[in-house]
Design a protein around this motif. Structure first.
Motif, PDB file in Angstrom:
ATOM      1  N   LEU A 183     -13.061  37.790  18.584  1.00 35.17           N
ATOM      2  CA  LEU A 183     -13.671  39.216  17.943  1.00 35.17           C
ATOM      3  C   LEU A 183     -13.027  40.240  17.953  1.00 35.17           C
ATOM      4  N   LEU A 184     -12.652  41.067  18.888  1.00 38.92           N
ATOM      5  CA  LEU A 184     -11.586  41.332  19.129  1.00 38.92           C
ATOM      6  C   LEU A 184     -10.341  42.302  17.845  1.00 38.92           C
ATOM      7  N   ALA A 185     -10.414  40.610  17.614  1.00 38.19           N
ATOM      8  CA  ALA A 185      -8.446  40.569  16.522  1.00 38.19           C
ATOM      9  C   ALA A 185      -9.403  40.726  15.574  1.00 38.19           C
ATOM     10  N   LEU A 186     -10.449  40.308  14.994  1.00 39.05           N
ATOM     11  CA  LEU A 186     -11.347  40.012  14.184  1.00 39.05           C
ATOM     12  C   LEU A 186     -11.517  41.719  13.284  1.00 39.05           C
ATOM     13  N   ALA A 187     -11.817  42.045  14.860  1.00 37.58           N
ATOM     14  CA  ALA A 187     -12.705  43.118  13.963  1.00 37.58           C
ATOM     15  C   ALA A 187     -11.513  44.789  13.379  1.00 37.58           C
ATOM     16  N   MET A 188     -10.214  44.653  14.440  1.00 37.82           N
ATOM     17  CA  MET A 188      -9.095  45.133  14.409  1.00 37.82           C
ATOM     18  C   MET A 188      -8.319  44.994  12.899  1.00 37.82           C
ATOM     19  N   ARG A 189      -8.696  43.973  12.554  1.00 38.00           N
ATOM     20  CA  ARG A 189      -7.926  42.975  11.144  1.00 38.00           C
ATOM     21  C   ARG A 189      -9.114  44.175  10.078  1.00 38.00           C
ATOM     22  N   LEU A 190     -10.349  44.128  10.121  1.00 32.22           N
ATOM     23  CA  LEU A 190     -10.833  44.318   9.006  1.00 32.22           C
ATOM     24  C   LEU A 190     -11.070  46.087   9.403  1.00 32.22           C
ATOM     25  N   ALA A 191     -11.193  46.113  10.375  1.00 30.93           N
ATOM     26  CA  ALA A 191     -10.600  48.296  10.511  1.00 30.93           C
ATOM     27  C   ALA A 191      -9.303  48.568   9.858  1.00 30.93           C
ATOM     28  N   ARG A 192      -8.660  47.502   9.743  1.00 24.18           N
ATOM     29  CA  ARG A 192      -7.332  47.689   9.130  1.00 24.18           C
ATOM     30  C   ARG A 192      -6.903  48.479  10.372  1.00 24.18           C
ATOM     31  N   ARG A 193      -6.724  48.501  11.977  1.00 27.16           N
ATOM     32  CA  ARG A 193      -6.265  49.497  12.826  1.00 27.16           C
ATOM     33  C   ARG A 193      -4.744  47.690  13.218  1.00 27.16           C
ATOM     34  N   GLU A 194      -4.221  48.795  14.020  1.00 29.04           N
ATOM     35  CA  GLU A 194      -3.308  48.031  14.996  1.00 29.04           C
ATOM     36  C   GLU A 194      -4.382  47.166  15.921  1.00 29.04           C
ATOM     37  N   PRO A 195      -3.082  45.761  16.125  1.00 28.94           N
ATOM     38  CA  PRO A 195      -4.221  44.914  17.565  1.00 28.94           C
ATOM     39  C   PRO A 195      -4.067  45.493  18.998  1.00 28.94           C
ATOM     40  N   MET A 196      -5.507  45.019  19.427  1.00 32.66           N
ATOM     41  CA  MET A 196      -4.981  45.638  20.536  1.00 32.66           C
ATOM     42  C   MET A 196      -3.652  45.442  21.767  1.00 32.66           C
ATOM     43  N   PRO A 197      -3.582  46.367  21.960  1.00 35.23           N
ATOM     44  CA  PRO A 197      -2.345  46.318  23.129  1.00 35.23           C
ATOM     45  C   PRO A 197      -2.442  45.310  24.315  1.00 35.23           C
ATOM     46  N   GLN A 198      -3.136  44.437  24.895  1.00 35.66           N
ATOM     47  CA  GLN A 198      -3.393  43.348  25.290  1.00 35.66           C
ATOM     48  C   GLN A 198      -4.529  42.444  25.472  1.00 35.66           C
ATOM     49  N   PRO A 199      -5.094  41.018  25.955  1.00 36.01           N
ATOM     50  CA  PRO A 199      -6.059  40.346  25.273  1.00 36.01           C
ATOM     51  C   PRO A 199      -6.807  40.925  26.702  1.00 36.01           C
ATOM     52  N   LEU A 200      -7.495  40.361  27.235  1.00 32.95           N
ATOM     53  CA  LEU A 200      -8.597  40.528  27.674  1.00 32.95           C
ATOM     54  C   LEU A 200      -7.962  39.315  28.956  1.00 32.95           C
ATOM     55  N   SER A 201      -8.485  39.161  30.341  1.00 35.02           N
ATOM     56  CA  SER A 201      -8.351  38.216  30.870  1.00 35.02           C
ATOM     57  C   SER A 201     -10.016  37.590  31.268  1.00 35.02           C
ATOM     58  N   ALA A 202      -9.596  36.682  31.570  1.00 35.46           N
ATOM     59  CA  ALA A 202     -10.723  35.886  32.065  1.00 35.46           C
ATOM     60  C   ALA A 202     -11.153  37.070  33.581  1.00 35.46           C
ATOM     61  N   ARG A 203     -10.253  37.439  34.558  1.00 35.61           N
ATOM     62  CA  ARG A 203     -10.731  38.056  35.210  1.00 35.61           C
ATOM     63  C   ARG A 203     -10.667  39.290  35.287  1.00 35.61           C
ATOM     64  N   GLY A 204     -10.345  40.250  34.326  1.00 32.78           N
ATOM     65  CA  GLY A 204     -11.346  41.071  34.195  1.00 32.78           C
ATOM     66  C   GLY A 204     -12.565  41.293  33.299  1.00 32.78           C
TER      67      GLY A 204
END
Length: 335
Positions: A183-204
């Motif tokens: 969902l974050l990746a999709l939001a970044m694409r729709l907003a025409r922004r760079e991808p998140m620096p790194q994905p969220l982990s299960a621990r986070g």
């Protein structure tokens, strides 16, 4: 006339209408609360007189602790995105930024934190994602707690808020790391922004959920201290307090037209407490709770600004999530 020039008046009219609607609806909720208080003022006045300084102090401590737990959950997510901000700097970004929630709409805390985060080299998309996901996790866990305990609240709680049960599967699915990252990746694409620096982990995500639940427990204790002092009892009062407050906060949040849930939260809290306490007690608890939460929301930014020595230290990017950075020798040295 260009298309842009023609669109500007339309946007201004929509903005004006939206602000008028926000003011009218918020005023309507506040008028309802004021009417409920005035209608039973003689009883409410007597209930207020029964409150002790000790109960108010304990309730304030619970509110302060709740806001701190919310901060820790946000910091976990920011670190999971790769931005490790020193404790005092993180406090400044989060607590000062959260003052924006007292303005109409939900965008101000996001914009403020993005601006403050730049001083600590936090990417804007990381700031925005961290605060938005914190809001979502807080809302999701709050609705989950409400749905689980709702049958115990009695009164009109079930009739008015049975729909919270449908949030259980939605919140569970969205909080799964693969789903949330997509969902974050999709939001970044729709907003025409760079991808998140790194994905969220299960621990986070797990730690953020843990701190969100801790937030609700502290808020529940904040309400419980008031209700107990006002004569409410029962072995399950603390459970009812947690669920009622979580539900009222979540409902106030969903009604984004009201700044900081003002009005809708108090109305919902009175309804959710109807099966546990009398209406005058519920009204007093709702009003004192709002007052103490406002004090906590103002106290933490003041503390943050006093403790932040305005040193713009570089952000350290490491793969580990440091939820309590000041507990290590290195962090202690920097603070």
């Amino acid at each position: 006339m260009s298309a842009t020039a023609a669109a500007n008046p339309v946007k201004k009219r929509k903005s004006t209408l939206r602000r008028v609607a926000e003011i009218v609806i918020t005023a309507a909720f506040l008028a309802y609360v004021a009417y409920a208080v005035s209608k039973r003022w003689s009883e409410v006045q007597g209930v207020i007189g029964d409150l002790s300084v000790t109960a108010i102090a304990l309730s304030l401590v619970g509110s302060l602790a709740a806001v701190w737990c919310s901060f820790l959950g946000w910091r976990v997510l920011l670190a999971d995105f790769g931005s490790h901000v020193p404790l005092t700097g993180a406090m400044r970004i989060f607590f000062v930024g959260q003052l924006g929630k007292y303005l109409p709409g939900k965008v101000w805390p996001v914009l403020t934190q993005m601006r403050l985060g730049k001083a600590y080299q936090v990417p804007g998309r990381s700031s925005a994602a961290a605060v938005l996901i914190t809001m979502f996790i807080t809302l999701g866990t709050g609705l989950l707690l409400t749905a689980v305990v709702l049958p115990l609240l009695g009164g009109q709680a079930w009739d008015d808020y049975w729909w919270t049960l449908f949030t259980v599967p939605v919140a569970f699915v969205v909080l799964l790391p693969p789903v949330l990252n997509r969902l974050l990746a999709l939001a970044m694409r729709l907003a025409r922004r760079e991808p998140m620096p790194q994905p969220l982990s299960a621990r986070g995500i797990g730690l953020a959920v843990f701190w969100a639940v801790a937030t609700w427990l502290c808020y529940g204790a904040h309400l419980w201290a008031l209700l107990l002092d006002l004569g409410a009892g029962g072995s399950d009062l603390i459970i009812r307090s947690v669920a009622a407050f979580a539900g009222a906060w979540s409902i106030g949040f969903l009604l984004a037209i009201a700044p900081a849930g003002l009005g809708p939260r108090e109305t919902a809290l009175v309804v959710l407490l109807a099966g546990s306490v009398t209406e005058p007690v519920a009204l007093v608890a709702a009003l004192i709770s709002r007052l103490l939460m406002t004090v906590a929301d103002l106290a933490w930014p003041a503390i943050a600004l006093l403790t932040d020595r305005k040193r713009r230290r570089p952000v350290v990017n490491t793969p580990d999530i440091d939820t309590v950075p000041d507990s290590t020798p290195a962090a202690a040295a920097t603070e």
